[in-house]
Design a protein around this motif. Structure first.
Motif, PDB file in Angstrom:
ATOM      1  N   ARG A   1     -11.091 -56.727 -67.424  1.00 11.30           N
ATOM      2  CA  ARG A   1     -11.396 -56.700 -68.850  1.00 11.30           C
ATOM      3  C   ARG A   1     -11.532 -55.266 -69.355  1.00 11.30           C
ATOM      4  O   ARG A   1     -11.060 -54.922 -70.441  1.00 11.30           O
ATOM      5  CB  ARG A   1     -12.690 -57.481 -69.113  1.00 11.30           C
ATOM      6  N   GLN A   2     -12.161 -54.416 -68.543  1.00  5.47           N
ATOM      7  CA  GLN A   2     -12.321 -53.017 -68.930  1.00  5.47           C
ATOM      8  C   GLN A   2     -10.961 -52.328 -69.048  1.00  5.47           C
ATOM      9  O   GLN A   2     -10.725 -51.556 -69.975  1.00  5.47           O
ATOM     10  CB  GLN A   2     -13.210 -52.296 -67.916  1.00  5.47           C
ATOM     11  N   LEU A   3     -10.084 -52.599 -68.103  1.00  2.00           N
ATOM     12  CA  LEU A   3      -8.744 -52.010 -68.158  1.00  2.00           C
ATOM     13  C   LEU A   3      -7.968 -52.515 -69.377  1.00  2.00           C
ATOM     14  O   LEU A   3      -7.239 -51.766 -70.028  1.00  2.00           O
ATOM     15  CB  LEU A   3      -7.976 -52.336 -66.878  1.00  2.00           C
ATOM     16  N   GLU A   4      -8.127 -53.798 -69.678  1.00  2.00           N
ATOM     17  CA  GLU A   4      -7.452 -54.374 -70.831  1.00  2.00           C
ATOM     18  C   GLU A   4      -7.938 -53.730 -72.124  1.00  2.00           C
ATOM     19  O   GLU A   4      -7.127 -53.386 -73.009  1.00  2.00           O
ATOM     20  CB  GLU A   4      -7.705 -55.887 -70.878  1.00  2.00           C
ATOM     21  N   TYR A   5      -9.264 -53.528 -72.236  1.00  2.00           N
ATOM     22  CA  TYR A   5      -9.824 -52.892 -73.417  1.00  2.00           C
ATOM     23  C   TYR A   5      -9.344 -51.446 -73.524  1.00  2.00           C
ATOM     24  O   TYR A   5      -8.997 -50.963 -74.603  1.00  2.00           O
ATOM     25  CB  TYR A   5     -11.348 -52.923 -73.367  1.00  2.00           C
ATOM     26  N   PHE A   6      -9.317 -50.758 -72.394  1.00  2.00           N
ATOM     27  CA  PHE A   6      -8.884 -49.356 -72.364  1.00  2.00           C
ATOM     28  C   PHE A   6      -7.438 -49.233 -72.850  1.00  2.00           C
ATOM     29  O   PHE A   6      -7.120 -48.394 -73.707  1.00  2.00           O
ATOM     30  CB  PHE A   6      -9.032 -48.820 -70.938  1.00  2.00           C
ATOM     31  N   VAL A   7      -6.554 -50.076 -72.350  1.00  2.00           N
ATOM     32  CA  VAL A   7      -5.146 -50.035 -72.753  1.00  2.00           C
ATOM     33  C   VAL A   7      -4.997 -50.363 -74.231  1.00  2.00           C
ATOM     34  O   VAL A   7      -4.213 -49.722 -74.949  1.00  2.00           O
ATOM     35  CB  VAL A   7      -4.311 -51.003 -71.890  1.00  2.00           C
ATOM     36  N   ALA A   8      -5.754 -51.338 -74.718  1.00  2.00           N
ATOM     37  CA  ALA A   8      -5.669 -51.719 -76.126  1.00  2.00           C
ATOM     38  C   ALA A   8      -6.084 -50.567 -77.037  1.00  2.00           C
ATOM     39  O   ALA A   8      -5.436 -50.303 -78.057  1.00  2.00           O
ATOM     40  CB  ALA A   8      -6.525 -52.946 -76.394  1.00  2.00           C
ATOM     41  N   VAL A   9      -7.147 -49.866 -76.685  1.00  2.00           N
ATOM     42  CA  VAL A   9      -7.617 -48.732 -77.502  1.00  2.00           C
ATOM     43  C   VAL A   9      -6.569 -47.619 -77.488  1.00  2.00           C
ATOM     44  O   VAL A   9      -6.279 -47.000 -78.514  1.00  2.00           O
ATOM     45  CB  VAL A   9      -8.977 -48.216 -76.999  1.00  2.00           C
ATOM     46  N   VAL A  10      -5.979 -47.365 -76.328  1.00  2.00           N
ATOM     47  CA  VAL A  10      -4.951 -46.333 -76.236  1.00  2.00           C
ATOM     48  C   VAL A  10      -3.760 -46.693 -77.120  1.00  2.00           C
ATOM     49  O   VAL A  10      -3.239 -45.855 -77.867  1.00  2.00           O
ATOM     50  CB  VAL A  10      -4.491 -46.150 -74.770  1.00  2.00           C
ATOM     51  N   GLU A  11      -3.321 -47.947 -77.071  1.00  2.00           N
ATOM     52  CA  GLU A  11      -2.152 -48.360 -77.831  1.00  2.00           C
ATOM     53  C   GLU A  11      -2.424 -48.389 -79.337  1.00  2.00           C
ATOM     54  O   GLU A  11      -1.525 -48.119 -80.136  1.00  2.00           O
ATOM     55  CB  GLU A  11      -1.674 -49.732 -77.349  1.00  2.00           C
ATOM     56  N   GLU A  12      -3.645 -48.715 -79.714  1.00  2.00           N
ATOM     57  CA  GLU A  12      -3.990 -48.776 -81.138  1.00  2.00           C
ATOM     58  C   GLU A  12      -4.515 -47.445 -81.668  1.00  2.00           C
ATOM     59  O   GLU A  12      -4.562 -47.236 -82.885  1.00  2.00           O
ATOM     60  CB  GLU A  12      -5.034 -49.872 -81.388  1.00  2.00           C
ATOM     61  N   ALA A  13      -4.925 -46.558 -80.727  1.00  3.40           N
ATOM     62  CA  ALA A  13      -5.517 -45.250 -81.093  1.00  3.40           C
ATOM     63  C   ALA A  13      -6.737 -45.424 -81.983  1.00  3.40           C
ATOM     64  O   ALA A  13      -7.074 -44.543 -82.779  1.00  3.40           O
ATOM     65  CB  ALA A  13      -4.487 -44.353 -81.762  1.00  3.40           C
ATOM     66  N   ASN A  14      -7.425 -46.551 -81.824  1.00  7.86           N
ATOM     67  CA  ASN A  14      -8.566 -46.848 -82.689  1.00  7.86           C
ATOM     68  C   ASN A  14      -9.363 -47.995 -82.077  1.00  7.86           C
ATOM     69  O   ASN A  14      -8.794 -49.008 -81.675  1.00  7.86           O
ATOM     70  CB  ASN A  14      -8.051 -47.237 -84.089  1.00  7.86           C
ATOM     71  N   PHE A  15     -10.687 -47.832 -82.015  1.00  8.17           N
ATOM     72  CA  PHE A  15     -11.536 -48.865 -81.414  1.00  8.17           C
ATOM     73  C   PHE A  15     -11.569 -50.130 -82.264  1.00  8.17           C
ATOM     74  O   PHE A  15     -11.529 -51.253 -81.738  1.00  8.17           O
ATOM     75  CB  PHE A  15     -12.958 -48.324 -81.223  1.00  8.17           C
ATOM     76  N   THR A  16     -11.647 -49.948 -83.583  1.00 12.26           N
ATOM     77  CA  THR A  16     -11.756 -51.119 -84.464  1.00 12.26           C
ATOM     78  C   THR A  16     -10.499 -51.979 -84.404  1.00 12.26           C
ATOM     79  O   THR A  16     -10.572 -53.199 -84.271  1.00 12.26           O
ATOM     80  CB  THR A  16     -12.017 -50.679 -85.915  1.00 12.26           C
ATOM     81  N   ARG A  17      -9.316 -51.334 -84.500  1.00  6.55           N
ATOM     82  CA  ARG A  17      -8.070 -52.110 -84.432  1.00  6.55           C
ATOM     83  C   ARG A  17      -7.893 -52.767 -83.066  1.00  6.55           C
ATOM     84  O   ARG A  17      -7.377 -53.890 -82.968  1.00  6.55           O
ATOM     85  CB  ARG A  17      -6.881 -51.198 -84.741  1.00  6.55           C
ATOM     86  N   ALA A  18      -8.305 -52.075 -82.011  1.00  6.33           N
ATOM     87  CA  ALA A  18      -8.213 -52.668 -80.680  1.00  6.33           C
ATOM     88  C   ALA A  18      -9.101 -53.905 -80.580  1.00  6.33           C
ATOM     89  O   ALA A  18      -8.705 -54.920 -80.005  1.00  6.33           O
ATOM     90  CB  ALA A  18      -8.616 -51.642 -79.621  1.00  6.33           C
ATOM     91  N   ALA A  19     -10.300 -53.830 -81.147  1.00  7.52           N
ATOM     92  CA  ALA A  19     -11.219 -54.967 -81.115  1.00  7.52           C
ATOM     93  C   ALA A  19     -10.647 -56.158 -81.882  1.00  7.52           C
ATOM     94  O   ALA A  19     -10.748 -57.307 -81.442  1.00  7.52           O
ATOM     95  CB  ALA A  19     -12.570 -54.558 -81.708  1.00  7.52           C
TER      96      ALA A  19
END
Length: 289
Positions: free
Chosen positions: A4-22
Motif C-alpha cells: 500500500r505504501q508503494l502504491e501511494y508513493f507511485v501515485a503521488v509521483v505520477e500526480e505530482a500532488n498529494f491531493t490528486r493522488a488521494a
C-alpha cells in the motif's frame, strides 16, 4: 514495507500532488501522507521533495521508484496468474460480427464463455468485414466473425464457421427455372437480389465477380436472407445466396464455382486481456471438435 505504501508513493509521483493522488486512490489525503512518511522512516531517507508547488522526487526517491513500480507490476502479474489458473477470469471482451450474420457458432461460443465466466462483460458490435479485420488487428475487437474472400491479413488466426457454394435461386415460373448452371457473366444482364455491401456473403460475391471481371446488375438488396428468397420467389429477380439458403427457389449453380466463407478471427499474439484469452481458447477448442 507494505505494498500500500508503494502504491501511494507511485501515485503521488505520477500526480505530482498529494491531493490528486488521494482522489485517484479514493482515500483521505492525510492517510496518503502518513503512509509515505512511514515508508520514508523505514528507508531512512526522504523520497519526495515537498518544498515546491508540485511534489518531486529526491535522489533517493528516484532510486526507489523503479523498484516500487516493479513490485506493483509483479503483484498484478501474480494476481493474473492465479486468476488464469483458477478460472476466475474477470474483465471484458469485445466481439465483432459482420452485418447480417446469423451464426449459431458465435452465439454458442459466447454462451460457453458466459457459463464458464458469468462475471465477464461481453460487448457485441456489427460492422463490415474490412473494418472488423482492421479492428481485430488494432485491438478494437478481441475476436470477430467476418466474411473472407481470400487470405487473411498477416497476424491473424481463424476458425472456419461456414464454407458453402454461392448459387443463384429463381422462382419456379422464372425463364431460367429449367437451367441448372449459369456463367457469372450472365449476372450482368439479369436483375440480381443479394445482401448489401459489408456483409460477409456479399464480400465473397463481390470478390467472385471481380475475379472474372463481371459487374452484376444488382436490382434489390436486403439484409435478411429470408427476405431475399421471398423477393426472388415473387419473381422480382435472381437471388444470389449460399446453397443452404435456397429454400423453395430453383437452384442454379454459378460458374466458375465461388465459395461463401465466414471465419472467426483473432490475433495470433493476443494482449494481456485474460478475458479475451479465455474466449480465444474456447474458439481453438471448438475448432478441434
Amino acid at each position: 514495507m507494505e505494498l500500500r505504501q508503494l502504491e501511494y508513493f507511485v501515485a503521488v509521483v505520477e500526480e505530482a500532488n498529494f491531493t490528486r493522488a488521494a482522489e485517484r486512490l479514493h482515500v483521505a489525503q492525510p492517510g496518503v501522507s502518513a503512509q509515505i512518511k512511514r515508508l520514508e522512516r523505514e528507508l531512512g531517507q526522504e523520497l519526495l521533495d515537498r518544498s515546491g508547488r508540485t511534489v518531486s522526487l529526491t535522489e533517493a526517491g528516484r532510486a526507489v521508484l523503479p523498484h516500487a513500480l516493479a513490485a506493483l507490476t509483479s503483484v498484478q502479474s501474480a494476481r493474473d496468474v492465479v486468476d488464469a489458473l483458477t478460472g476466475l477470469v474477470r474483465g471484458s471482451v469485445s466481439v465483432g460480427m459482420v452485418t447480417a450474420c446469423a451464426s449459431a457458432d458465435l452465439t454458442e461460443l459466447l454462451s460457453r464463455l458466459h457459463k464458464k465466466h458469468p462475471g465477464l462483460d461481453i460487448s457485441l458490435s456489427e460492422d463490415d468485414s474490412h473494418n472488423l479485420l482492421a479492428g481485430v488487428l488494432d485491438g478494437t475487437f478481441d475476436i470477430a466473425v467476418v466474411g473472407v474472400a481470400g487470405d487473411l491479413p498477416e497476424g491473424l488466426e481463424s476458425r472456419v464457421i461456414t464454407d458453402e457454394r454461392l448459387v443463384a435461386g429463381v422462382a419456379a415460373n422464372h425463364e431460367l427455372a429449367q437451367v441448372s448452371s449459369l456463367p457469372f457473366v450472365e449476372l450482368e444482364t439479369r436483375s440480381v437480389i443479394c445482401l448489401p455491401k459489408g456483409t460477409g456473403i456479399r464480400t465473397c460475391f463481390d470478390a467472385a465477380c471481380a475475379a472474372v471481371d463481371v459487374t452484376p446488375t444488382v436490382a434489390l438488396e436486403a439484409s435478411n436472407l429470408g427476405i431475399i428468397v421471398s423477393l426472388a420467389a415473387q419473381g422480382l429477380g435472381m437471388a444470389v445466396l449460399p446453397e443452404s439458403a435456397v429454400g423453395q427457389l430453383h437452384r442454379i449453380d454459378l460458374e466458375p464455382e465461388a465459395r461463401s466463407r465466414l471465419e472467426l478471427v483473432w490475433r495470433v499474439v493476443g494482449g494481456k486481456n485474460p478475458a479475451a484469452s479465455a474466449l480465444i481458447d474456447l474458439a481453438r477448442v471448438a475448432s478441434a471438435e
